[in-house]
Design an enzyme around this catalytic site. Structure first.
Site, mmCIF file in Angstrom:
data_model
loop_
_atom_site.group_PDB
_atom_site.id
_atom_site.type_symbol
_atom_site.label_atom_id
_atom_site.label_comp_id
_atom_site.label_asym_id
_atom_site.label_seq_id
_atom_site.Cartn_x
_atom_site.Cartn_y
_atom_site.Cartn_z
ATOM 1 N N GLU A 124 0.815 -1.230 0.000
ATOM 2 C CA GLU A 124 0.000 0.000 0.000
ATOM 3 C C GLU A 124 0.839 1.266 0.000
ATOM 4 O O GLU A 124 0.773 2.063 0.951
ATOM 5 C CB GLU A 124 -0.942 0.011 1.203
ATOM 6 C CG GLU A 124 -1.882 -1.173 1.271
ATOM 7 C CD GLU A 124 -2.964 -1.004 2.333
ATOM 8 O OE1 GLU A 124 -2.896 -0.042 3.120
ATOM 9 O OE2 GLU A 124 -3.892 -1.834 2.348
ATOM 10 N N GLU A 177 -5.084 -8.694 0.841
ATOM 11 C CA GLU A 177 -5.690 -8.343 2.134
ATOM 12 C C GLU A 177 -7.167 -8.071 1.912
ATOM 13 O O GLU A 177 -7.556 -7.469 0.913
ATOM 14 C CB GLU A 177 -5.093 -7.068 2.754
ATOM 15 C CG GLU A 177 -3.738 -7.223 3.380
ATOM 16 C CD GLU A 177 -3.228 -5.915 4.009
ATOM 17 O OE1 GLU A 177 -4.046 -5.117 4.508
ATOM 18 O OE2 GLU A 177 -1.997 -5.711 3.973
#
Ligand code: BGP
Length: 462
Positions: free
Chosen positions: A166, A364
């Site tokens: 991320e 995720e």
């Protein structure tokens, strides 16, 4: 209905070094920005719990890997800690860190669990932040060297590498919205950090390919599909701006090897472009990945702005759109995130239709819930909401695959309750409950459900 997944589908979960290891300043490790920030502003963290101890994986890794096995994981992603491996950021490698990561990787393999390794998960060594962090190109060089050290040390066994987790989050948190160190609000600096992160990614990919290491290299992006309030051209434009800034700013460089011209034009219009050097274009072109990890938690709903912006205020993404709350939306009230399962399908479809259907997996997906103690039945947390959350997402994922998307696996955030940055231990995400006092680990109902699902390579439900 039977939801069966393709052969060799990756079932597992993800976590990160700082959020689980603990011993954040032992074992030869130096401080990250999180250790330093916590030392100076502990009140910024829920119940003032900092990163020193987190989930004690550094001590309990063998027991935790046994639990992964019990949950029928065939794969597991964690990150290496730059500040543990190279405490001064650029120099000597710490032998204690090498021994620890070797032991973890070897044990995972011994248990039949494929290690997926991330190089950077929000945890900038403080020594590198003192040099300016991602604002400084020297840090980009240092990261490429750190990557090479990792490939050399562990590349004989690790076959799935991810440069960043991320990467937009430290940009947002550290340089726009004040939830990561160094707590700056400045779009141009944010753009520089984002740009240099792409360069750091591409440098690591270049190093990986030049070294002819076996296996593959990718990146993990949090993709937030942008949904417009309506089909009005102004709402559509607002959604497009949000998509350019928050998704395509990383997605295009890593999948297409270049930035969207529309994004470049937009930043130029507002005088927010970072400084570029002539060779950057070639480097970015070399950063195209083998495998994309997709983190999906929530959609982003936007509309065109209702009011004019204050031209004296610092430029922010929200100059270009307003947030929109869809009536009737389903919420996870603890984290304040909307739950929208079809989003996972929309992401996969977008990748298939507009990005050449890259190899990818869900790296995720998860649900953080506060005070799960209230759901204890016979000593075990009965988290039926989490089972529902996972199965509903898996149904949409299954649909995407049945239409041809190359999604190769599903990893949950996370295996064991862990330290969620400024939220510390407020919201729990794990398949396994962690008692912070005793460090006892107890598998939740969702963990049992997941173990069955992984064993059957799918599940049956109406
Ligand atoms: C992702 C991060 C994780 C993790 C998760 C849950 O953005 O990759 O590190 O923390 O989100 O979010 P949070 O911990 O903020 O609740």
């Amino acid at each position: 209905m039977k939801y069966l997944f393709p052969e060799n589908f990756w079932w597992g979960s993800a976590c990160s070094a700082l959020q689980t290891e603990g011993e954040s300043q032992q074992g030869g490790k130096s401080a990250t920005t999180w250790d330093a920030w916590y030392a100076s502003q502990p009140w910024r963290f829920h119940q003032q719990i900092g990163p020193q101890e987190t989930s004690t994986f550094y001590r309990h890794w063998r027991q935790d890997i046994a639990l992964l096995k019990q949950l029928n994981h065939n794969s597991f992603r964690t990150s290496l800690s730059w500040s543990r491996l190279i405490p001064d950021g650029t120099g000597e490698v710490n032998p204690q860190a090498v021994a620890f990561y070797n032991a973890v990787i070897d044990e995972l393999l011994a248990q039949g669990i494929t290690p997926f390794i991330t190089l950077f998960h929000f945890d900038m060594p403080m020594v590198m932040q003192e040099k300016g962090g991602w604002e400084n190109r020297e840090v980009v060089q240092a990261f490429a060297r750190y990557a090479q050290v990792c490939f050399d040390l562990f590349g004989d066994r690790v076959q799935h590498w991810f440069t960043f987790n991320e990467p937009i989050v430290p940009v947002e948190g550290g340089y726009l919205y004040d939830f990561h160190y160094p707590n700056v609000v400045d779009f141009k600096r944010a753009a520089t950090v984002a740009y240099h992160t792409v360069l750091a990614h591409a440098s690591a990919v270049r190093t990986f390919r030049a070294g002819h290491y076996s296996g593959e290299i990718g990146i993990v992006l949090n993709l937030t599909p942008s949904y417009p309030r309506s089909q009005h051209p102004m709402d559509l434009q607002a959604a497009n701006y949000a998509d350019l800034l928050f998704n395509r700013s990383f997605l295009d460089p890593v999948l297409r090897g270049e930035y969207p011209p529309e994004l470049v034009a937009l930043l130029k219009e507002y005088d927010q472009l970072p400084a570029c050097q002539p060779d950057d274009i070639t480097l970015i072109g070399e950063g195209v990945i083998d495998l994309l990890g997709i983190n999906y938690y929530q959609p982003r709903r936007v509309k065109c702005r209702d009011s004019a912006v204050n031209p004296q205020a610092p430029f922010m993404p929200e100059w270009l759109f307003d947030y929109y709350e869809m009536p009737g939306r389903k919420m996870n009230p603890y984290r304040g995130w909307e739950i929208y399962e079809p989003g996972i399908y929309d992401i996969l479809t977008n990748l298939r239709e507009n990005y050449g259907n890259p190899r990818c997996f869900i790296s995720e997906n998860g649900m953080g819930v506060e005070n799960e103690q209230r759901f204890i039945e016979n000593g075990q947390i009965n988290d039926s909401y989490r089972i529902e959350f996972v199965s509903e997402h898996l149904k949409w994922l299954h649909k995407g695959i049945s239409e041809g998307c190359q999604c190769l696996g599903y990893h949950m955030w996370t295996f064991i309750d862990n330290w969620s940055w400024c939220n510390a231990y407020k919201n729990r995400y794990g398949f396994v409950q962690l008692d912070l006092e005793t460090q006892q680990r107890i598998v939740k109902k969702s963990g049992e459900w997941f173990a069955n699902t992984a064993a059957l390579n799918g599940f049956i439900q109406d």
